[in-house]
Design a protein around this motif. Structure first.
Motif, short mmCIF file in Angstrom:
data_model
loop_
_atom_site.label_atom_id
_atom_site.label_comp_id
_atom_site.label_asym_id
_atom_site.label_seq_id
_atom_site.Cartn_x
_atom_site.Cartn_y
_atom_site.Cartn_z
N ASP A 1 -4.51 -1.76 4.16
CA ASP A 1 -3.35 -1.73 3.28
C ASP A 1 -2.72 -0.34 3.30
O ASP A 1 -3.39 0.67 3.45
CB ASP A 1 -3.73 -2.10 1.85
CG ASP A 1 -4.11 -3.55 1.69
OD1 ASP A 1 -3.74 -4.36 2.56
OD2 ASP A 1 -4.77 -3.88 0.69
N ARG A 2 -1.41 -0.33 3.12
CA ARG A 2 -0.69 0.92 3.06
C ARG A 2 0.55 0.71 2.21
O ARG A 2 0.99 -0.41 2.00
CB ARG A 2 -0.31 1.43 4.44
CG ARG A 2 0.47 0.42 5.24
CD ARG A 2 0.56 0.81 6.69
NE ARG A 2 1.30 -0.24 7.39
CZ ARG A 2 1.88 -0.07 8.52
NH1 ARG A 2 1.84 1.10 9.11
NH2 ARG A 2 2.52 -1.05 9.09
N GLY A 3 1.11 1.80 1.73
CA GLY A 3 2.30 1.67 0.90
C GLY A 3 2.67 2.99 0.27
O GLY A 3 2.14 4.04 0.59
N CYS B 1 2.16 -6.42 -1.48
CA CYS B 1 2.31 -5.27 -2.38
C CYS B 1 2.25 -4.00 -1.55
O CYS B 1 1.19 -3.59 -1.10
CB CYS B 1 1.22 -5.27 -3.45
SG CYS B 1 1.40 -3.95 -4.66
N GLN B 2 3.40 -3.38 -1.34
CA GLN B 2 3.46 -2.16 -0.53
C GLN B 2 4.12 -1.01 -1.26
O GLN B 2 4.27 0.07 -0.70
CB GLN B 2 4.21 -2.44 0.76
CG GLN B 2 3.49 -3.44 1.63
CD GLN B 2 4.20 -3.64 2.94
OE1 GLN B 2 4.70 -2.69 3.53
NE2 GLN B 2 4.25 -4.86 3.40
N GLY B 3 4.50 -1.22 -2.49
CA GLY B 3 5.11 -0.16 -3.28
C GLY B 3 4.68 -0.28 -4.72
O GLY B 3 4.56 -1.37 -5.25
N LEU C 1 -2.36 -1.47 -5.11
CA LEU C 1 -1.62 -1.29 -3.85
C LEU C 1 -2.57 -1.20 -2.66
O LEU C 1 -2.37 -1.85 -1.65
CB LEU C 1 -0.77 -0.01 -3.94
CG LEU C 1 0.00 0.40 -2.70
CD1 LEU C 1 1.09 -0.63 -2.40
CD2 LEU C 1 0.62 1.77 -2.90
N ILE C 2 -3.58 -0.40 -2.78
CA ILE C 2 -4.50 -0.15 -1.67
C ILE C 2 -5.79 -0.93 -1.95
O ILE C 2 -6.66 -0.48 -2.68
CB ILE C 2 -4.80 1.36 -1.53
CG1 ILE C 2 -3.52 2.16 -1.42
CG2 ILE C 2 -5.73 1.60 -0.34
CD1 ILE C 2 -2.66 1.84 -0.20
N ALA D 1 0.54 -7.21 2.76
CA ALA D 1 1.96 -6.90 2.76
C ALA D 1 2.69 -7.30 1.48
O ALA D 1 3.79 -6.82 1.23
CB ALA D 1 2.64 -7.57 3.96
N ILE E 1 6.02 3.46 6.55
CA ILE E 1 4.84 2.94 5.88
C ILE E 1 4.90 1.44 5.66
O ILE E 1 3.93 0.73 5.89
CB ILE E 1 4.65 3.66 4.51
CG1 ILE E 1 4.38 5.14 4.77
CG2 ILE E 1 3.54 3.04 3.73
CD1 ILE E 1 4.26 5.96 3.53
N LEU E 2 6.02 0.95 5.21
CA LEU E 2 6.13 -0.45 4.83
C LEU E 2 6.28 -1.35 6.04
O LEU E 2 6.93 -1.02 7.01
CB LEU E 2 7.33 -0.65 3.89
CG LEU E 2 7.32 0.21 2.63
CD1 LEU E 2 8.55 -0.07 1.80
CD2 LEU E 2 6.05 0.01 1.83
N SER E 3 5.65 -2.53 5.95
CA SER E 3 5.79 -3.52 7.02
C SER E 3 7.18 -4.11 6.99
O SER E 3 7.80 -4.18 5.93
CB SER E 3 4.77 -4.63 6.82
OG SER E 3 3.47 -4.12 6.94
#
Length: 162
Positions: A111-113, A53-55, A105-106, A51, A159-161
């Motif tokens: 992981d997602r973002g 790094c999500q962008g 990021l991934i 979390a 997408i973002l937590s």
């Protein structure tokens, strides 16, 4: 950048060649709503999983038109064989660097973002190769600069937590 797109609730951390990268990364990880600028300095050797790094914003495709002797020899050899130094040397190198940038990021299957690429190269013949370099299953949307804020506001909550 972050404040202009998403409001005032973000902490900007800028990494440049004069920065202590590891201190800057720790500062970024400690922020709850962080935006890390200067990710080109982080292509290799920095791991920010989960979390934290999500962008990711990539301001332009990472072409490195180098003048180093080895690069000049490689492109000359390709061209001597009738090939294109751009298509057969510089483009594949850029795609490796691009994957490394997206890899910040991934890091895992969990992981997602959001990756925002602010480059006008979508009309270039190589754009489909950039799309293919994204992780398997990645969704992409082409939006104008005017639509970017609205698109991020729509995508981010899904997408973002929290």
């Amino acid at each position: 950048v972050g404040n202009a797109l998403l409001g005032d609730d973000f902490t900007l951390t800028r990494v440049d060649s004069r920065s202590n990268v590891h201190n800057q990364v720790r500062e970024f990880e400690a922020s709850e709503q962080g935006i890390l600028l200067g990710a080109r300095n982080l292509w290799q050797g920095v791991d920010i999983p989960g979390a934290a790094c999500q962008g990711l914003v990539i301001e332009k495709y990472p072409f490195a038109f180098r003048s180093a002797l080895v690069d000049l020899r490689e492109t000359a050899a390709v061209q001597a064989g009738g090939g294109s130094g751009f298509e057969e040397y510089y483009l594949p190198q850029m795609l490796i660097d691009f994957r490394q940038m997206v890899g910040r990021l991934i890091r895992t299957h969990h992981d997602r973002g959001v990756v925002v690429i602010v480059d006008s190269g979508y009309h270039k013949p190589y754009f489909h190769r950039v799309q293919q370099a994204l992780p398997r299953g990645a969704q992409w949307h082409l939006v104008s600069a005017d639509e970017l804020r609205s698109a991020l506001a729509d995508i981010a909550p899904r997408i973002l937590s929290p």
